[in-house]
Design a protein around this motif. Structure first.
Motif, mmCIF file in Angstrom:
data_model
loop_
_atom_site.group_PDB
_atom_site.id
_atom_site.type_symbol
_atom_site.label_atom_id
_atom_site.label_comp_id
_atom_site.label_asym_id
_atom_site.label_seq_id
_atom_site.Cartn_x
_atom_site.Cartn_y
_atom_site.Cartn_z
ATOM 1 N N LEU A 141 12.181 8.706 0.953
ATOM 2 C CA LEU A 141 12.801 8.705 2.229
ATOM 3 C C LEU A 141 11.886 9.282 3.252
ATOM 4 C CD1 LEU A 141 16.805 8.486 2.050
ATOM 5 C CD2 LEU A 141 15.357 6.630 2.592
ATOM 6 N N HIS A 142 11.673 10.571 2.740
ATOM 7 C CA HIS A 142 10.770 11.589 3.487
ATOM 8 C C HIS A 142 9.379 10.906 3.827
ATOM 9 C CE1 HIS A 142 9.009 15.608 4.449
ATOM 10 N NE2 HIS A 142 10.404 15.800 5.042
ATOM 11 N N GLY A 143 8.973 10.079 2.943
ATOM 12 C CA GLY A 143 7.558 9.390 2.975
ATOM 13 C C GLY A 143 6.435 9.986 2.685
ATOM 14 N N ASP A 144 6.588 11.136 1.927
ATOM 15 C CA ASP A 144 5.044 11.728 1.508
ATOM 16 C C ASP A 144 5.101 11.773 -0.071
ATOM 17 O OD1 ASP A 144 7.256 13.553 1.580
ATOM 18 O OD2 ASP A 144 6.099 15.337 1.389
ATOM 19 N N LEU B 254 2.829 8.458 3.886
ATOM 20 C CA LEU B 254 2.691 6.972 3.881
ATOM 21 C C LEU B 254 3.938 6.082 4.314
ATOM 22 C CD1 LEU B 254 0.994 7.230 0.103
ATOM 23 C CD2 LEU B 254 -0.159 6.857 2.363
ATOM 24 N N GLY B 255 4.255 6.294 5.436
ATOM 25 C CA GLY B 255 5.525 5.519 5.989
ATOM 26 C C GLY B 255 6.738 6.600 5.789
ATOM 27 N N GLY B 256 7.917 5.850 5.350
ATOM 28 C CA GLY B 256 9.113 6.763 5.087
ATOM 29 C C GLY B 256 10.012 6.429 6.523
ATOM 30 N N ARG C 200 1.023 -2.272 8.864
ATOM 31 C CA ARG C 200 1.925 -1.495 8.941
ATOM 32 C C ARG C 200 2.659 -1.253 7.635
ATOM 33 N NH1 ARG C 200 5.507 1.104 13.413
ATOM 34 N NH2 ARG C 200 6.985 2.403 12.080
ATOM 35 N N VAL C 201 2.676 0.077 6.837
ATOM 36 C CA VAL C 201 3.246 0.102 5.687
ATOM 37 C C VAL C 201 5.005 0.506 6.085
ATOM 38 C CG1 VAL C 201 3.534 1.626 3.798
ATOM 39 C CG2 VAL C 201 1.534 1.381 4.568
ATOM 40 N N HIS C 202 5.697 -0.732 5.504
ATOM 41 C CA HIS C 202 7.106 -0.256 5.501
ATOM 42 C C HIS C 202 7.554 0.180 4.283
ATOM 43 C CE1 HIS C 202 7.327 -2.785 9.292
ATOM 44 N NE2 HIS C 202 6.603 -3.721 8.810
#
Length: 456
Positions: A312-315, A335-337, A366-368
């Motif tokens: 969720l945080h994206g890292d 990488l997104g999040g 775009r990275v979803h």
């Protein structure tokens, strides 16, 4: 793909020997259509990751399963480095448990590694009737030649943490690994360390509760786990239950250090983004923000770096763990999040005082979703990452990923002093698959890797 020596079996003599193994050229990963709106079977994709190849970054083969809505998830091997001493063993079958249908597929990857075929199917009734178990998850090969698979529940969808044993030659269900009456309240992952006569298992939740998505009320109602279970590897009895408390809710991936003499390891707890170090008693080593949802962790083969993904945080974070009690953050990449700067979430307070990251765009795509499953190259210099966690949770947290498909990315790793950077020239886009966007999950190399192989 095994080490070259006369009379040796699959894999490598030691984790450090494995680091000198060949560079990965293809990766197998399950692709899931359940919960996407596309009524097609899940399949095993073979992806070319050899930069010298004309089909680099492409899916070069797809093996569809003969059923719908299986929810392929994790995979393991018929044999691995735990059988290195047995020259009669060959790593030529990939074990694919189905998290929802409870089928187990055995895939022949030996005859033609670039075009796998189905070798056998283990039907759900074999798990139900012979073991009283369902929802198989993690598969590990044992030094005995058998295959052990952890399960999440009983055939009615209640939590039940037990283990099935398959014969390593016929792939028939032998029965339960655990002694009668010894199953845990919940199941998920496991890792064993025979030199210390120990196995540790973790807990996700009751299959009925997590089947269609995540409901926080189910945590309060006790439908999700927060314990580690310590087992006697020889007698198959549960010796100890370690309650990690609310901070340790939903302990997922568990990893001992690769050194078979090491009596310690780490577990990533999803709900509050905590990693615990376990040893004789658990010691919390680091707590992330309470929105991180740590979903995968792995340890480099030299036991020097710990990596984990915050879905969720994206890292993704890289910690130097030379000092086992005091990990040091040495690499991080977003990488997104859920916290991207142009998204609906506004961060009001961040203990780390980091700005919200921009959306991640690779080759115009775009990275979803966020970083999820991880796999490290044997030499520790490349980290592969996919974005799908589990179809029902993907649909709930990242609906755009259901529409656009997941991706596979590659991170360049500084394996000397630490450091992570995205390889901007690498992208496998599962939004462009022939039957429509799909959710790609766990990654395996034909010759084994740091999350499949256990050394004795």
């Amino acid at each position: 793909f095994s080490a070259s020596c006369s009379g040796c079996g699959p894999g490598y003599r030691s984790p450090l020997d494995a680091m000198k193994g060949p560079r990965e050229e293809i990766i197998y990963l399950p692709c899931i259509y359940r919960n996407t709106g596309t009524l097609k079977p899940d399949y095993l994709a073979t992806v070319d990751v050899d930069p010298r190849s004309p089909s680099f970054c492409q899916v070069i083969h797809r093996l569809p399963m003969p059923n719908l809505r299986d929810e392929l998830h994790h995979s393991g091997w018929n044999t691995c480095s735990s059988c290195f001493g047995d020259a009669s063993k060959k790593r030529n079958r990939l074990i694919l448990p189905s998290l929802i249908s409870s089928r187990v597929y055995v895939v022949d990857v030996g005859t033609e590694p670039r075009a796998p075929q189905i070798h056998k199917m283990v039907e759900p009734v074999d798990l139900f009737w012979k073991c009283g178990l369902a929802n198989p998850h993690t598969s590990h090969c044992l030094g005995s030649g058998q295959i052990m698979i952890s399960c999440l529940g009983d055939p009615s969808g209640n939590g039940k943490g037990g283990f099935i044993l398959l014969d390593g030659e016929t792939f028939e269900v032998i029965g339960n690994w655990e002694q009668p009456g010894e199953s845990a309240p919940f199941g998920y992952d496991f890792w064993y360390q025979p030199q210390h006569n120990v196995m540790i298992s973790t807990e996700w939740g009751a299959p009925q509760a997590l089947g269609d998505g995540f409901n926080p009320a189910h945590v309060k109602k006790g439908h999700y786990g927060q314990c580690l279970h310590v087992w006697d590897w020889t007698t198959h009895k549960r010796l100890q239950t370690i309650d990690l408390g609310e901070e340790g809710a939903i302990p997922l991936e568990v990893r001992f250090l690769h050194d078979p003499s090491a009596p310690e390891g780490y577990v990533g707890c999803a709900l509050q983004g905590t990693v615990f170090r376990f040893y004789k008693t658990p010691v919390s080593i680091t707590a992330q923000t309470h929105t991180s949802l740590i979903t995968d962790i792995l340890i480099s083969l030299d036991d020097r770096f710990l990596y984990f993904s915050n879905w969720l945080h994206g890292d993704i974070r890289q910690y130097d763990i030379k000092d086992r009690r005091n990990p040091r953050l040495v690499g991080q990449v977003f990488l997104g999040g859920s916290f991207v700067s142009d998204g609906p979430v506004k961060v009001l307070e961040d203990p780390e005082n980091q700005p919200q990251p921009p959306p991640r765009i690779i080759k115009g795509r775009r990275v979803h979703g966020g970083p999820q499953m991880l796999q490290l190259s044997l030499d520790g210099r490349r980290l592969y990452v996919t974005t799908s966690l589990y179809s029902a949770w993907d649909k709930q947290f990242y609906p755009d990923m259901i529409k656009e498909g997941s991706v596979m990315m590659q991170i360049d790793v500084n394996s000397d002093s630490g450091g992570l950077s995205l390889n901007e020239n690498f992208l496998v886009d599962f939004g462009k698959e022939p039957d429509g966007p799909v959710l790609a999950h766990e990654m395996r190399y034909p010759g084994g890797d740091c999350t499949s192989d256990i050394w004795l």
